[in-house]
Design an enzyme around this catalytic site. Structure first.
Site, PDB file in Angstrom:
ATOM      1  N   HIS A 307       0.849  -1.192   0.000  1.00 20.26           N
ATOM      2  CA  HIS A 307       0.000   0.000   0.000  1.00 20.26           C
ATOM      3  C   HIS A 307       0.878   1.234   0.000  1.00 20.26           C
ATOM      4  CE1 HIS A 307      -3.197   2.809   1.077  1.00 20.26           C
ATOM      5  NE2 HIS A 307      -4.024   1.859   0.689  1.00 20.26           N
ATOM      6  N   ASP A 364      -7.960  -5.498   0.047  1.00 25.26           N
ATOM      7  CA  ASP A 364      -8.393  -6.347  -1.071  1.00 25.26           C
ATOM      8  C   ASP A 364      -7.995  -7.805  -0.916  1.00 25.26           C
ATOM      9  OD1 ASP A 364      -7.576  -3.460  -2.784  1.00 25.26           O
ATOM     10  OD2 ASP A 364      -9.594  -4.288  -2.691  1.00 25.26           O
TER      11      ASP A 364
HETATM   12  C1  SDX Z   1      -6.237   0.009  -2.890  1.00 29.37           C
HETATM   13  O1  SDX Z   1      -4.509   4.533  -2.140  1.00 29.37           O
HETATM   14  C2  SDX Z   1      -5.409   3.908  -1.481  1.00 29.37           C
HETATM   15  O2  SDX Z   1      -5.782   4.298  -0.401  1.00 29.37           O
HETATM   16  C3  SDX Z   1      -5.975   2.696  -2.188  1.00 29.37           C
HETATM   17  C4  SDX Z   1      -6.979   1.865  -1.400  1.00 29.37           C
HETATM   18  C5  SDX Z   1      -8.252   2.638  -1.143  1.00 29.37           C
HETATM   19  O3  SDX Z   1      -8.975   2.279  -0.203  1.00 29.37           O
HETATM   20  O4  SDX Z   1      -8.580   3.543  -1.955  1.00 29.37           O
HETATM   21  O5  SDX Z   1      -6.425   1.450  -0.191  1.00 29.37           O
HETATM   22  C6  SDX Z   1      -7.400   0.629  -2.211  1.00 29.37           C
HETATM   23  O6  SDX Z   1      -5.971   0.342  -4.014  1.00 29.37           O
HETATM   24  C7  SDX Z   1      -5.388  -0.956  -2.109  1.00 29.37           C
HETATM   25  C8  SDX Z   1      -4.176  -1.471  -2.948  1.00 29.37           C
HETATM   26  C9  SDX Z   1      -4.687  -2.559  -3.896  1.00 29.37           C
HETATM   27  N1  SDX Z   1      -3.592  -2.946  -4.855  1.00 29.37           N
HETATM   28  C10 SDX Z   1      -2.985  -4.107  -4.758  1.00 29.37           C
HETATM   29  O7  SDX Z   1      -3.129  -4.906  -3.834  1.00 29.37           O
HETATM   30  C11 SDX Z   1      -2.055  -4.394  -5.942  1.00 29.37           C
HETATM   31  C12 SDX Z   1      -0.712  -4.920  -5.412  1.00 29.37           C
HETATM   32  N2  SDX Z   1      -0.022  -3.833  -4.710  1.00 29.37           N
HETATM   33  C13 SDX Z   1       0.899  -3.023  -5.461  1.00 29.37           C
HETATM   34  O8  SDX Z   1       0.643  -2.865  -6.805  1.00 29.37           O
HETATM   35  C14 SDX Z   1       1.402  -1.816  -4.699  1.00 29.37           C
HETATM   36  O9  SDX Z   1       1.704  -2.229  -3.432  1.00 29.37           O
HETATM   37  C15 SDX Z   1       0.532  -0.580  -4.612  1.00 29.37           C
HETATM   38  C16 SDX Z   1       0.109  -0.104  -5.966  1.00 29.37           C
HETATM   39  C17 SDX Z   1      -0.673  -0.850  -3.786  1.00 29.37           C
HETATM   40  C18 SDX Z   1       1.349   0.510  -3.944  1.00 29.37           C
HETATM   41  O10 SDX Z   1       2.383   0.798  -4.804  1.00 29.37           O
HETATM   42  P1  SDX Z   1       3.453   1.966  -4.449  1.00 29.37           P
HETATM   43  O11 SDX Z   1       3.110   2.668  -3.204  1.00 29.37           O
HETATM   44  O12 SDX Z   1       3.649   2.770  -5.665  1.00 29.37           O
HETATM   45  O13 SDX Z   1       4.714   1.142  -4.080  1.00 29.37           O
HETATM   46  P2  SDX Z   1       5.725   0.581  -5.131  1.00 29.37           P
HETATM   47  O14 SDX Z   1       4.977   0.032  -6.309  1.00 29.37           O
HETATM   48  O15 SDX Z   1       6.767   1.618  -5.363  1.00 29.37           O
HETATM   49  O16 SDX Z   1       6.331  -0.653  -4.337  1.00 29.37           O
HETATM   50  C19 SDX Z   1       7.394  -0.429  -3.429  1.00 29.37           C
HETATM   51  C20 SDX Z   1       8.252  -1.686  -3.579  1.00 29.37           C
HETATM   52  C21 SDX Z   1       8.621  -1.976  -5.036  1.00 29.37           C
HETATM   53  O17 SDX Z   1       9.853  -2.659  -5.017  1.00 29.37           O
HETATM   54  P3  SDX Z   1      11.200  -1.770  -5.363  1.00 29.37           P
HETATM   55  O18 SDX Z   1      10.963  -1.164  -6.739  1.00 29.37           O
HETATM   56  O19 SDX Z   1      11.301  -0.741  -4.269  1.00 29.37           O
HETATM   57  O20 SDX Z   1      12.307  -2.789  -5.350  1.00 29.37           O
HETATM   58  O21 SDX Z   1       7.517  -2.834  -3.131  1.00 29.37           O
HETATM   59  C22 SDX Z   1       7.309  -3.721  -4.220  1.00 29.37           C
HETATM   60  C23 SDX Z   1       7.572  -2.957  -5.495  1.00 29.37           C
HETATM   61  O22 SDX Z   1       8.060  -3.817  -6.507  1.00 29.37           O
HETATM   62  N3  SDX Z   1       5.902  -4.146  -4.134  1.00 29.37           N
HETATM   63  C24 SDX Z   1       5.493  -5.391  -4.293  1.00 29.37           C
HETATM   64  C25 SDX Z   1       4.098  -5.331  -4.073  1.00 29.37           C
HETATM   65  N4  SDX Z   1       3.732  -4.079  -3.802  1.00 29.37           N
HETATM   66  C26 SDX Z   1       4.863  -3.340  -3.841  1.00 29.37           C
HETATM   67  N5  SDX Z   1       6.118  -6.533  -4.615  1.00 29.37           N
HETATM   68  C27 SDX Z   1       5.370  -7.652  -4.699  1.00 29.37           C
HETATM   69  N6  SDX Z   1       4.020  -7.684  -4.498  1.00 29.37           N
HETATM   70  C28 SDX Z   1       3.363  -6.545  -4.176  1.00 29.37           C
HETATM   71  N7  SDX Z   1       2.059  -6.572  -3.970  1.00 29.37           N
END
Ligand code: SDX
Length: 429
Positions: A307, A364
């Site tokens: 998140h 989720d």
């Molecule tokens: C919702 O914003 C909100 O409030 C949203 C929400 C709401 O109520 O409105 O809470 C609802 O959207 C919840 C999130 C649902 N999405 C998912 O579950 C999809 C999987 N999660 C990711 O795509 C990700 O964690 C996000 C999109 C939720 C957050 O992404 P960020 O904040 O941009 O973080 P990032 O992508 O920069 O990740 C940081 C690191 C990265 O690695 P590095 O590049 O630093 O090496 O963590 C890794 C990412 O690769 N990472 C994951 C991961 N999520 C982040 N690696 C594996 N699996 C994951 N799920």
């Protein structure tokens, strides 16, 4: 909305002093509105990771602590003690209602649940296998074609009736989107049913026989809706605010929010998370998927994990996991995916990669298992998220319009394209 920013001092940027404000909770902000005018610089913050787009008094998230407040009330307390209509009143009005206020609001919503009879024709243009979110985007955007009497955003009465219509009609439209895809007749809303009961009845009753809404299902779904109502300036809420900042009508703004929510990185994650659990299928395949999630070369991510704000457990995921257990037990459903989800969570929370990146289950991760147990097909999950989030979207839209600092949103950029050059006629190329 009356601004409650408290100036606590200034900070220096490029030799100039910029005001610093503090809020009720959370980080202070540096007011850089004059930066572009007073210096030759903009800030650069793709994805707005360090940018406060607005002052808001609706919802607060403490990502480190893993807390979520609606108008100051902890989400766990509202999920436990409130219901959808009361929680919606809190988000819109700011405080818990007294008995009369609650009854008046409940009636206002109840008596706006029907849609214009011509609205049904709109659905016939879709294929039966259309994704419910595609239908919701189109149908909600079309609402403004039916309600010209409530699209003047500068008219407080128009805004009020649009708020009631939006919250009241979303369940009707979501149920119509579901019924259309399963080829069953639309079911009218009933004024004798509570909000979430009414929605379940519109989804699952058929003219051929009586249908009794399960109290367990209605109570669980009501709780799930409360958890999904609002969440600060997430992508879809920011979309609604940006659309609304141009003066667009509320129905069009909510349609824009639905479109943004659909993405698998956002509200589409509940559908994606369940499909991921179905693909994993059994506990012994979990290590293979954990490895994929950690592999930088592999685009796979653990859906329902991570998140932007929570760097601790999403408090909504805690409530969701408990609700999932309660629903499965009450309906006597043995869903093997729940065991896969719990083991995946256990393994991930012990894995250095997830611990170091502070990746925890979000709302989720468990919601799909519960929604499936309640009888919804996977492609309806995000439509249910949109139904609940409409309350937050419309509350934020209202706040944006009443914000003394509000103006049309228009971010700037840093340009790294081609330098200025002259057109070359074809003969010279
Ligand atoms: C919702 O914003 C909100 O409030 C949203 C929400 C709401 O109520 O409105 O809470 C609802 O959207 C919840 C999130 C649902 N999405 C998912 O579950 C999809 C999987 N999660 C990711 O795509 C990700 O964690 C996000 C999109 C939720 C957050 O992404 P960020 O904040 O941009 O973080 P990032 O992508 O920069 O990740 C940081 C690191 C990265 O690695 P590095 O590049 O630093 O090496 O963590 C890794 C990412 O690769 N990472 C994951 C991961 N999520 C982040 N690696 C594996 N699996 C994951 N799920």
């Amino acid at each position: 909305m009356e601004s409650k920013l408290i100036k606590t001092g200034t900070t220096e940027i490029d030799g100039l002093e910029f005001p610093v404000y503090e809020g009720t909770h959370g980080q202070d902000v540096i007011d850089i509105r004059a930066l572009g005018k007073q210096t030759d610089k903009f800030t650069f913050d793709p994805g707005y990771t360090s940018t406060a787009s607005c002052e808001s008094q609706i919802t607060f998230i403490d990502g480190d602590e893993g807390t979520l407040l609606y108008r100051g009330y902890p989400i766990e307390q509202l999920a436990e003690n409130s219901d959808f209509i009361e929680a919606a009143y809190v988000l819109l009005g700011g405080d818990l209602p007294n008995a009369q206020e609650l009854e008046d609001f409940r009636n206002n919503i109840t008596y706006h649940t029907m849609v214009h009879e011509h609205f049904k024709n709109f659905f016939n243009g879709f294929r039966r296998d259309a994704h419910p979110m595609a239908v919701m985007c189109g149908a909600v955007g079309a609402l403004s074609a039916f309600y010209h009497d409530s699209t003047d955003v500068n008219n407080p009465e128009h805004r009020q009736v649009a708020v009631h219509r939006m919250i009241a009609k979303m369940p009707t439209i979501a149920a119509m989107a579901y019924k259309y895809t399963v080829g069953q007749p639309f079911v009218f809303p009933r004024n004798d049913l509570q909000y979430t009961e009414n929605f379940l009845n519109m989804c699952f009753s058929v003219p051929a026989e009586d249908y009794k809404v399960s109290e367990v299902c209605a109570s669980a779904l009501d709780k799930i809706f409360i958890l999904h109502m609002d969440h600060e300036q997430n992508a879809s809420t920011s979309t609604v605010r940006l659309a609304g900042s141009s003066g667009a009508n509320p129905f069009a703004c909510i349609a824009a929010g639905i479109a943004c929510l659909w993405g698998p990185a956002h509200g589409g994650a509940n559908e994606a998370a369940l499909r991921m659990l179905m693909e994993i299928g059994s506990v012994d395949r979990i290590p293979e998927y954990i490895a994929k999630a950690k592999d930088k070369q592999d685009p796979f991510r653990l859906m329902g994990f991570g998140h932007r704000v929570y760097k601790n457990y999403d408090p909504r995921a805690n409530v969701m996991r408990k609700a999932t257990r309660e629903v499965l037990d009450a309906l006597d459903i043995k869903d093997p995916l729940f065991a896969v989800a719990k083991e995946l969570e256990r393994i991930a929370l012990e894995d250095e990669y997830f611990v170091e990146k502070k990746l925890y289950p979000n709302i989720d991760f468990y919601s799909g298992i519960t929604l499936r147990a309640l009888g919804f097909p996977t492609d309806m999950f995000t439509a249910l998220f949109a139904l609940a989030r409409t309350v937050g979207w419309i509350a934020q839209w209202q706040e944006m319009l009443s914000d003394p600092n509000q103006k049309i949103g228009r971010p700037r950029q840093i340009y790294t394209g081609a330098a200025k050059r002259d057109y070359v006629p074809m003969a010279g190329r």
